[in-house]
Design a protein around this motif. Structure first.
Motif, mmCIF file in Angstrom:
data_model
loop_
_atom_site.group_PDB
_atom_site.id
_atom_site.type_symbol
_atom_site.label_atom_id
_atom_site.label_comp_id
_atom_site.label_asym_id
_atom_site.label_seq_id
_atom_site.Cartn_x
_atom_site.Cartn_y
_atom_site.Cartn_z
ATOM 1 N N TYR A 54 0.816 -1.216 0.000
ATOM 2 C CA TYR A 54 0.000 0.000 0.000
ATOM 3 C C TYR A 54 0.850 1.267 0.000
ATOM 4 O O TYR A 54 0.348 2.359 -0.282
ATOM 5 C CB TYR A 54 -0.935 0.019 1.212
ATOM 6 N N GLN A 55 2.139 1.127 0.331
ATOM 7 C CA GLN A 55 3.001 2.311 0.408
ATOM 8 C C GLN A 55 3.117 3.015 -0.943
ATOM 9 O O GLN A 55 3.334 4.223 -1.001
ATOM 10 C CB GLN A 55 4.391 1.924 0.926
ATOM 11 N N LYS A 56 2.944 2.283 -2.023
ATOM 12 C CA LYS A 56 3.013 2.903 -3.355
ATOM 13 C C LYS A 56 1.838 3.842 -3.579
ATOM 14 O O LYS A 56 1.896 4.726 -4.450
ATOM 15 C CB LYS A 56 3.047 1.825 -4.432
ATOM 16 N N LEU B 28 3.883 7.108 2.007
ATOM 17 C CA LEU B 28 4.386 7.285 3.358
ATOM 18 C C LEU B 28 4.740 5.927 3.953
ATOM 19 O O LEU B 28 4.086 4.922 3.653
ATOM 20 C CB LEU B 28 3.341 7.958 4.254
ATOM 21 N N SER B 29 5.764 5.901 4.800
ATOM 22 C CA SER B 29 6.131 4.670 5.489
ATOM 23 C C SER B 29 5.180 4.445 6.656
ATOM 24 O O SER B 29 4.375 5.321 7.019
ATOM 25 C CB SER B 29 7.570 4.769 6.008
ATOM 26 N N LEU C 65 5.936 4.291 9.813
ATOM 27 C CA LEU C 65 6.262 5.237 10.882
ATOM 28 C C LEU C 65 5.716 6.630 10.574
ATOM 29 O O LEU C 65 5.255 7.340 11.477
ATOM 30 C CB LEU C 65 7.774 5.295 11.093
ATOM 31 N N GLN C 66 5.753 7.020 9.310
ATOM 32 C CA GLN C 66 5.213 8.332 8.934
ATOM 33 C C GLN C 66 3.695 8.367 9.099
ATOM 34 O O GLN C 66 3.141 9.368 9.560
ATOM 35 C CB GLN C 66 5.611 8.659 7.497
ATOM 36 N N LEU C 67 3.023 7.281 8.728
ATOM 37 C CA LEU C 67 1.578 7.214 8.926
ATOM 38 C C LEU C 67 1.236 7.233 10.417
ATOM 39 O O LEU C 67 0.283 7.897 10.840
ATOM 40 C CB LEU C 67 1.012 5.949 8.283
ATOM 41 N N LEU C 68 2.019 6.524 11.215
ATOM 42 C CA LEU C 68 1.797 6.509 12.655
ATOM 43 C C LEU C 68 1.985 7.906 13.248
ATOM 44 O O LEU C 68 1.177 8.359 14.077
ATOM 45 C CB LEU C 68 2.755 5.522 13.323
ATOM 46 N N ALA C 69 3.049 8.585 12.806
ATOM 47 C CA ALA C 69 3.284 9.949 13.279
ATOM 48 C C ALA C 69 2.145 10.869 12.865
ATOM 49 O O ALA C 69 1.723 11.749 13.636
ATOM 50 C CB ALA C 69 4.606 10.472 12.723
ATOM 51 N N GLY C 70 1.634 10.664 11.658
ATOM 52 C CA GLY C 70 0.518 11.464 11.183
ATOM 53 C C GLY C 70 -0.736 11.245 12.018
ATOM 54 O O GLY C 70 -1.453 12.198 12.340
ATOM 55 N N ILE C 71 -1.005 9.992 12.368
ATOM 56 C CA ILE C 71 -2.179 9.687 13.195
ATOM 57 C C ILE C 71 -2.064 10.334 14.567
ATOM 58 O O ILE C 71 -3.028 10.929 15.077
ATOM 59 C CB ILE C 71 -2.360 8.163 13.322
ATOM 60 N N ILE C 72 -0.884 10.248 15.168
ATOM 61 C CA ILE C 72 -0.678 10.866 16.484
ATOM 62 C C ILE C 72 -0.837 12.382 16.396
ATOM 63 O O ILE C 72 -1.502 13.013 17.231
ATOM 64 C CB ILE C 72 0.712 10.498 17.033
ATOM 65 N N GLY C 73 -0.227 12.967 15.365
ATOM 66 C CA GLY C 73 -0.299 14.412 15.205
ATOM 67 C C GLY C 73 -1.716 14.912 14.952
ATOM 68 O O GLY C 73 -2.181 15.863 15.598
ATOM 69 N N TYR C 74 -2.418 14.268 14.045
ATOM 70 C CA TYR C 74 -3.780 14.695 13.731
ATOM 71 C C TYR C 74 -4.739 14.403 14.881
ATOM 72 O O TYR C 74 -5.705 15.154 15.101
ATOM 73 C CB TYR C 74 -4.271 14.024 12.449
ATOM 74 N N SER C 75 -4.510 13.313 15.606
ATOM 75 C CA SER C 75 -5.356 13.035 16.775
ATOM 76 C C SER C 75 -5.227 14.158 17.797
ATOM 77 O O SER C 75 -6.234 14.630 18.353
ATOM 78 C CB SER C 75 -4.962 11.697 17.409
ATOM 79 N N GLY C 76 -3.993 14.593 18.034
ATOM 80 C CA GLY C 76 -3.776 15.708 18.950
ATOM 81 C C GLY C 76 -4.397 16.997 18.439
ATOM 82 O O GLY C 76 -4.990 17.772 19.207
ATOM 83 N N PHE C 77 -4.299 17.221 17.131
ATOM 84 C CA PHE C 77 -4.862 18.438 16.530
ATOM 85 C C PHE C 77 -6.377 18.456 16.652
ATOM 86 O O PHE C 77 -6.969 19.448 17.111
ATOM 87 C CB PHE C 77 -4.446 18.507 15.063
ATOM 88 N N PHE C 78 -7.033 17.370 16.245
ATOM 89 C CA PHE C 78 -8.496 17.326 16.319
ATOM 90 C C PHE C 78 -8.983 17.332 17.762
ATOM 91 O O PHE C 78 -10.058 17.872 18.063
ATOM 92 C CB PHE C 78 -9.030 16.092 15.582
ATOM 93 N N LEU C 79 -8.198 16.737 18.665
ATOM 94 C CA LEU C 79 -8.554 16.751 20.081
ATOM 95 C C LEU C 79 -8.532 18.187 20.615
ATOM 96 O O LEU C 79 -9.443 18.613 21.326
ATOM 97 C CB LEU C 79 -7.583 15.879 20.875
ATOM 98 N N ALA C 80 -7.490 18.945 20.243
ATOM 99 C CA ALA C 80 -7.366 20.321 20.710
ATOM 100 C C ALA C 80 -8.477 21.209 20.151
ATOM 101 O O ALA C 80 -9.084 21.996 20.887
ATOM 102 C CB ALA C 80 -5.995 20.879 20.313
ATOM 103 N N ILE C 81 -8.765 21.074 18.851
ATOM 104 C CA ILE C 81 -9.826 21.875 18.241
ATOM 105 C C ILE C 81 -11.191 21.502 18.811
ATOM 106 O O ILE C 81 -12.034 22.370 19.085
ATOM 107 C CB ILE C 81 -9.834 21.697 16.707
ATOM 108 N N GLY C 82 -11.404 20.201 19.006
ATOM 109 C CA GLY C 82 -12.673 19.756 19.574
ATOM 110 C C GLY C 82 -12.875 20.264 20.985
ATOM 111 O O GLY C 82 -13.979 20.700 21.351
ATOM 112 N N TYR C 83 -11.803 20.221 21.793
ATOM 113 C CA TYR C 83 -11.929 20.724 23.164
ATOM 114 C C TYR C 83 -12.177 22.226 23.176
ATOM 115 O O TYR C 83 -12.989 22.729 23.964
ATOM 116 C CB TYR C 83 -10.671 20.409 23.969
ATOM 117 N N TRP C 84 -11.493 22.952 22.285
ATOM 118 C CA TRP C 84 -11.712 24.397 22.210
ATOM 119 C C TRP C 84 -13.173 24.706 21.912
ATOM 120 O O TRP C 84 -13.775 25.580 22.524
ATOM 121 C CB TRP C 84 -10.819 25.007 21.128
ATOM 122 N N ARG C 85 -13.764 23.947 20.985
ATOM 123 C CA ARG C 85 -15.179 24.165 20.647
ATOM 124 C C ARG C 85 -16.078 23.752 21.803
ATOM 125 O O ARG C 85 -17.073 24.425 22.100
ATOM 126 C CB ARG C 85 -15.537 23.346 19.395
#
Length: 247
Positions: free
Chosen positions: A212-214, A218-219, A221-241
């Motif tokens: 699926y990498q083709k 993204l590798s 590890l990059q997908l994992l980092a993306g999930i962690i980063g976006y989870s934190g981002f959506f969590l912060a925006i959701g809490y702000w709202r």
């Protein structure tokens, strides 16, 4: 925080939805197992577990988050708590725990179905069991990302049918949209679009199948980092709202 967790857990375990979600997941897996040939691919995907599990998370998560708005009990809850973050985080933690329970049960049930219906397939053959486990782990991680999105949507649109519809659209079209936009873009845009949140949904498919990498560019590890980063981002925006919502 401990008080908020106790209250949210009490409300969650007294709902019928979570138990019905577990029964629905196991029933759908069983139907898939007896209706099609039990192949290696079917076992690795847990008899379509990712699809069923994410759908259940969307429905349970939306109902759990919005039920207090619909019954206007959110006013009493917010007035009694000085820190709204404890309420919001407690809801996320309870739903994350439920996601982990669903993942674990689907893994165990897959093992049972495979042992019963396809004993001729060896767990050691082509690392069948390890691929199953990493696939389930990827589904759980994607489920957590999806939960942060559902909580955000619940704060923006406090109507469970709207949030459920948006969540289901995300599940069924998210990966396809990501692949389409990345695959049809120029090399310069690919380096940007590959980091879009929809592409992170592909982690659950790429972990057991590196081909699926083709498509993701993204590798793991990059997908994992993306999930962690976006989870934190959506969590912060959701809490702000949630913090600024009017009751």
């Amino acid at each position: 925080m401990q008080t908020s967790l106790s209250q949210e857990w009490y409300k969650f375990r007294h709902q019928k939805g979570p138990l019905m979600g577990i029964l629905a997941l196991l029933s759908l897996m069983f139907i898939m197992a007896i209706s099609v040939p039990v192949t290696r691919t079917a076992i690795i995907t847990g008899f379509k577990t990712p699809q069923w599990l994410l759908m259940i998370i969307v429905i349970i998560g939306a109902n759990f988050m919005i039920m207090e708005d619909q019954h206007t009990t959110i006013r009493t809850l917010l007035y009694r708590h000085t820190y709204r973050w404890s309420i919001y985080l407690a809801k996320l933690l309870i739903l994350t725990l439920y996601t982990g329970v669903l993942t674990t049960l689907s893994l165990l049930f897959t093992v049972l179905l495979k042992t019963t219906l396809a004993s001729q397939l060896s767990w050691q053959s082509e690392r069948l069991f390890s691929h199953l486990v990493v696939g389930m782990a990827g589904t759980c991680l994607v489920g957590i990302l999806l939960l942060t999105i559902i909580l955000l949507l619940s704060c923006l649109f406090p109507v469970n049918t709207v949030v459920i519809c948006l969540g289901l659209i995300l599940i069924f079209t998210g990966q396809g949209i990501a692949s389409l936009t990345i695959g049809s873009s120029s090399p310069i845009l690919v380096n940007i679009l590959k980091w879009q949140p929809l592409n992170m949904l592909n982690l659950m498919a790429q972990l057991p199948d590196p081909s699926y990498q083709k498509d993701t560019y993204l590798s793991n590890l990059q997908l994992l980092a993306g999930i962690i980063g976006y989870s934190g981002f959506f969590l912060a925006i959701g809490y702000w709202r949630f913090k600024h919502k009017r009751v």
